[in-house]
Motif scaffolding. Sequence first.
Motif: not given
Length: 146
Positions: A65, A67-76, A78
Amino acid sequence: MKPGIRALTLLLSSGLAVTASAEVYRWTDASGAVHFSDTPPDTGQPARVELREPVTVPMADNIGQAERVRKSRKAVGRMLAPSGEDRYRQEKQQAQARAARCRKLNQRLERIQAQLRRGHSNERGNRLREQKREVGDQYSRECILN
């Protein structure tokens, strides 16, 4: 295994199972204090408390979970970041604004230092030294450390 040790192990394991399924009682005493216990009180009518099983989440699920939050924050990040030329223009403006702030802070430090060299009473000198510390700290944080 010796029979005595086997019997002792069986007795202890059955005792632990009983403890795990013990009942919990709740009651209020004469002074209004609420009590919880695994044995009912001698006086009064205790209410039996129903305990639910604790909810546990495996550590792997927590890590996944996060890791998924970290990826979501990076996507936002970008998606919100300015593109190419806009980013260059913004970075240049920010660098210019920072340089201007640093020049002003440096000039202020020089003015304070010049006033200190002139010599003042203790009270005025102490105030100037305090200002110099504050401005010097701000200059260090904004212009040297960053």
